[in-house]
Design an enzyme around this catalytic site. Sequence first.
Site, PDB file in Angstrom:
ATOM      1  N   GLY A  11       0.727  -0.872   0.067  1.00 38.37           N
ATOM      2  CA  GLY A  11       0.428   0.127  -0.381  1.00 38.37           C
ATOM      3  C   GLY A  11       1.110   0.754  -0.195  1.00 38.37           C
ATOM      4  O   GLY A  11       0.648   2.366  -1.084  1.00 38.37           O
ATOM      5  N   TYR A  54       4.873 -19.548   8.590  1.00 44.28           N
ATOM      6  CA  TYR A  54       5.410 -19.538   7.866  1.00 44.28           C
ATOM      7  C   TYR A  54       5.500 -19.106   6.062  1.00 44.28           C
ATOM      8  O   TYR A  54       5.866 -17.773   5.659  1.00 44.28           O
ATOM      9  CB  TYR A  54       6.940 -19.535   8.191  1.00 44.28           C
ATOM     10  CG  TYR A  54       8.442 -19.081   7.087  1.00 44.28           C
ATOM     11  CD1 TYR A  54       8.520 -17.392   7.379  1.00 44.28           C
ATOM     12  CD2 TYR A  54       9.353 -19.576   6.977  1.00 44.28           C
ATOM     13  CE1 TYR A  54       9.868 -16.677   7.028  1.00 44.28           C
ATOM     14  CE2 TYR A  54      10.159 -18.629   5.776  1.00 44.28           C
ATOM     15  CZ  TYR A  54      10.152 -17.749   5.497  1.00 44.28           C
ATOM     16  OH  TYR A  54      11.258 -17.240   5.436  1.00 44.28           O
ATOM     17  N   THR A  84      21.165 -19.397   2.767  1.00 45.66           N
ATOM     18  CA  THR A  84      21.804 -18.009   2.916  1.00 45.66           C
ATOM     19  C   THR A  84      23.216 -18.172   4.220  1.00 45.66           C
ATOM     20  O   THR A  84      22.359 -18.727   5.009  1.00 45.66           O
ATOM     21  CB  THR A  84      21.370 -16.933   2.014  1.00 45.66           C
ATOM     22  OG1 THR A  84      20.744 -17.056   1.552  1.00 45.66           O
ATOM     23  CG2 THR A  84      22.668 -15.823   2.457  1.00 45.66           C
TER      24      THR A  84
END
Length: 218
Positions: A11, A54, A84
Amino acid sequence: MGALGTHKALGLAKDKGARFVLASTSEVYGDPEVNPQPETYWGNVNPIGPRGVYDEAKRYAEAMTMAYHRSHGMAVRIVRIFNTYGPRMRTEDGRAVPNFITQALRGKPITVYGDGSQTRSLTYVSDLVDGIDRLARSSSTGPINIGNPVEMTLLEIAETIKRLTKSRSKIVFKKLPVDDPKVRRPDITLARKKLKWEPKVPVEEGLKRTIAYFRKVL
Ligand code: UDP
């Protein structure tokens, strides 16, 4: 947060006319039945399992981002980030690489969950940053996988860290968490083609740099 936060941020980006880059995740593939995972794979997520909040939040974030792109013509980019690692991770982070390095350097048991046959593909942080930067500046909306296609078992990762740290820690086996993905490996055909990106840092080199950092902070 992943769901509501993304909606609010979209938004704001719409209001400001900003380009929106969503940091999505390989978790959208869940426990994949396809290996390696191309972006066209829709995934295999258990919505009511312990990882459900999640995984579904990130899937909803992708859905929202595409809806804003289609309905409002907003410029968006979606990157699906695979595992990562690198310097400046927290030692008590709980993930495999920081756990193994901390345990190895402290001479504590290295905790492999399950029998260690599950796989992951480890991306060094500078390669990830380069991939995201290229995507942000490119004309591709994505989603696009950014990850290292070199797949290793968790036992191999534990053994590599034990060797590189010259640790005398024992490797011990603990209970496998529920819904732990059995395999994970990115298909990076799209990133190679669209972003001219591929990882540059070999796993052993990245682990050496990460271990050097952990030695300093421990
Ligand atoms: N894992 C492990 N020992 C640990 C921490 C994690 O064997 O001390 C395993 C975990 O079960 C999973 C893999 O390592 O199979 C990667 O876990 P991580 O939390 O790093 O990332 P995930 O890919 O699950 O998001």
